[in-house]
Design an enzyme around this catalytic site. Structure first.
Site, PDB file in Angstrom:
ATOM      1  CE  LYS A   1       0.053   2.241   3.384  1.00  0.00           C
ATOM      2  NZ  LYS A   1       1.136   2.825   4.187  1.00  0.00           N
TER       3      LYS A   1
ATOM      4  CG  HIS B   1      -2.886   1.034   7.994  1.00  0.00           C
ATOM      5  ND1 HIS B   1      -2.592   0.035   7.134  1.00  0.00           N
ATOM      6  CD2 HIS B   1      -1.600   1.513   8.391  1.00  0.00           C
ATOM      7  CE1 HIS B   1      -1.430  -0.005   6.747  1.00  0.00           C
ATOM      8  NE2 HIS B   1      -0.685   0.920   7.332  1.00  0.00           N
TER       9      HIS B   1
HETATM   10  C1  BG6 Z   1       2.585   2.002   7.502  1.00  0.00           C
HETATM   11  C2  BG6 Z   1       2.713   3.675   7.319  1.00  0.00           C
HETATM   12  O1  BG6 Z   1       1.627   1.661   6.682  1.00  0.00           O
HETATM   13  O2  BG6 Z   1       1.923   1.700   8.875  1.00  0.00           O
HETATM   14  C3  BG6 Z   1       3.672   4.143   8.667  1.00  0.00           C
HETATM   15  O3  BG6 Z   1       3.330   3.738   6.262  1.00  0.00           O
HETATM   16  C4  BG6 Z   1       2.963   3.709  10.030  1.00  0.00           C
HETATM   17  O4  BG6 Z   1       3.763   5.515   8.335  1.00  0.00           O
HETATM   18  C5  BG6 Z   1       2.865   2.241   9.832  1.00  0.00           C
HETATM   19  O5  BG6 Z   1       3.628   4.253  11.075  1.00  0.00           O
HETATM   20  C6  BG6 Z   1       1.983   1.858  11.382  1.00  0.00           C
HETATM   21  O6  BG6 Z   1       1.819   0.442  11.495  1.00  0.00           O
HETATM   22  P1  BG6 Z   1       2.379  -0.350  12.601  1.00  0.00           P
HETATM   23  O7  BG6 Z   1       2.334  -1.551  12.425  1.00  0.00           O
HETATM   24  O8  BG6 Z   1       4.164  -0.015  12.572  1.00  0.00           O
HETATM   25  O9  BG6 Z   1       1.894   0.406  13.810  1.00  0.00           O
END
Ligand code: BG6
Length: 485
Positions: A156, A248
């Site tokens: 993504k 997300h």
């Molecule tokens: C990623 C984003 O997809 O997800 C990031 O590009 C973000 O900016 C991250 O920090 C958050 O995911 P996780 O699993 O690290 O909390």
């Protein structure tokens, strides 16, 4: 007489890939990038330790790296995540890795990849590269004959707006059938997120109150206490709305808002989730507050006059029978006071105020709180009478928490699933395009990003957005039961 076949049940490995042959090589484009070192190498190491990865891993990137450089990078990445506790698995991982350097726009890069693949017949190509390069690599794979019987795993954000997502889907379909395209949203591989689906539909008590009659509002927060790190180049082309909200946070909303799947199978889950995106009202400019932390413009690879948002809060409406009139508030930002993700489903207060204190000032007598990060927990809030003559009570939470240590990390789970041809935890073309259609109007038409101080909860306008619904709830500090933190 013919009998209908039963759809695949909701069990791991029982998605559309049931019975599909496993990929016999994993190609990682973007091998020298940030994502590879932060998430992918640790996932590959964990897979080798668990015995689920034993096929060649071919890294591709433009950097010219010798074997020692590659080994050093992998070691440094793993050591950042924790001590290397299984020397044999580490050596095995290094023995599986081959590296190809080259320009993604050149046919010779793909010829070198073909040579490195050797006898592998069914590679999985994982594009851990900037979105602007997806089409180039997909076309390169097609032209080199490397798409036959292969799978492609795409990171993504899939596209940067509706038009580019449609174009990218068309480019991908020109080379790969839909069943071979795996669009990753690593949130879908998180235990706490999978638990949203399970908790909603493995229990019966929620369903009667899960609608506009009983739910007053829903809020979803993904807070991060760190900045953009060294990712200025990527972030300048994304911003919080594209980086985490359209994917997300929308996935979290879809799991919470979806109708019960019509039958026992992942396809039914996918189609109900896509239904939520289709029912979302396209965002209008005054539904969105964008913020930018002070100091962002001084980050590496960031424009001195950048208007890219590092914080985004929005109000969303789902125009369906179940959710009509219920506001959904979403927010995410970098350099906020804490590192946590949480959902609060605010239930309507009792219709009659029999006791003076029955409805707290914020209106939150009853709610369901899903804590998603850093721990996974579900809390049901209720008021309970204090001992004594008066009818006075306290706010309490029934708190269910889960220890998730030792499970597969999202990337371990999702790469393994894709290599097995199991698309259950990946997003469909329909869902991706429907989600873009919701945010598309505000990608260009929006107010300027408002400054906020690092360590604050973003611009004050984000609080005004939700003021009518009791404000954002407090994520921290809190004192969950010892076992849970
Ligand atoms: C990623 C984003 O997809 O997800 C990031 O590009 C973000 O900016 C991250 O920090 C958050 O995911 P996780 O699993 O690290 O909390």
């Amino acid at each position: 007489m013919t009998t209908a076949t039963r759809p695949a049940p909701l069990t791991p490995g029982a998605g559309r890939g049931e019975g599909a042959p496993r990929s016999d090589a994993l190609v990682v484009f973007g091998f020298s990038g940030d994502l590879a070192s932060k998430k992918i190498f640790p996932a590959l190491y964990a897979m080798v330790k668990r015995g689920t990865l034993a096929v060649p891993v071919i890294g591709v990137a433009s950097s010219i790296l010798g074997n020692d450089d590659v080994n050093q990078r992998v070691r440094a990445s793993l050591e950042l995540a924790g001590p290397i506790d299984d020397a044999a698995a580490f050596d095995k991982l290094l023995s599986l890795i081959r590296y190809v350097s080259g320009d993604y726009r050149k046919a010779e890069t793909f010829a070198a990849l073909k040579a490195a693949l050797g006898t592998a017949q069914r590679p999985a190509h994982y594009l851990a590269i900037p979105p602007a390069l997806f089409e180039t690599v997909i076309e390169g794979l097609g032209a080199a004959g490397l798409a036959k019987d292969a799978r492609v795993i795409v990171e993504k954000p899939f596209g940067r707006d509706l038009a580019s997502a449609v174009e990218l889907n068309a480019a991908a379909h020109a080379v790969f059938p839909e069943a071979s395209i795996f669009r990753i949203d690593h949130y879908l591989g998180k235990e706490a997120i999978m638990n949203l689906l399970y908790f909603r539909f493995a229990n019966s008590f929620l369903e009667p109150i899960w609608d506009r009659q009983h739910v007053a509002s829903v809020q979803v927060t993904l807070a991060e206490d760190f900045g953009i790190g060294g990712r200025g180049g990527f972030y300048e082309s994304a911003g919080a709305l594209r980086d985490v909200i359209q994917n997300h946070l929308f996935q979290i909303v879809a799991l919470l808002a979806m109708e019960p799947p019509k039958y026992q199978g992942y396809a039914a889950v996918q189609s109900e989730k896509a239904g939520v995106f289709h029912a979302m009202r396209p965002l209008a400019a005054d539904d969105v507050v964008r913020g930018q932390y002070d100091g962002y413009r001084q980050e590496k690879d960031v424009a001195a006059d950048s208007d890219v948002e590092t914080f985004c809060a929005l109000r969303l409406w789902i125009d369906s029978w179940r959710w009509s009139g219920v506001p959904w508030y979403l927010r995410s930002g970098k350099l906020l006071p804490t590192n946590a993700a949480e959902v609060l489903v605010q239930l309507r207060p009792p219709p009659q105020k029999l006791f003076d204190d029955a409805i707290p000032n914020d209106g939150r007598a009853n709610y369901v709180r899903f804590k998603l990060q850093p721990v996974s927990a579900v809390a049901l809030a209720a008021r309970v009478k204090r001992p004594g003559k008066g009818f006075v009570g306290d706010q309490r939470e029934l708190y269910l928490c889960e220890e998730l240590q030792g499970g597969e990390t999202p990337y371990e789970r999702l790469l393994g699933d894709a290599m097995a041809g199991d698309g259950a935890l990946f997003t469909s073309q329909d869902a991706v395009e429907a989600a873009w259609a919701v945010v598309d109007p505000v990608l260009a038409d929006h107010a300027a990003a408002l400054p906020y101080a690092p360590g604050s909860w973003g611009p004050a306008a984000a609080d005004a957005l939700i003021a009518a619904d009791g404000g954002w709830h407090e994520l921290a500090p809190e004192a969950p039961p010892a076992r849970c933190d």
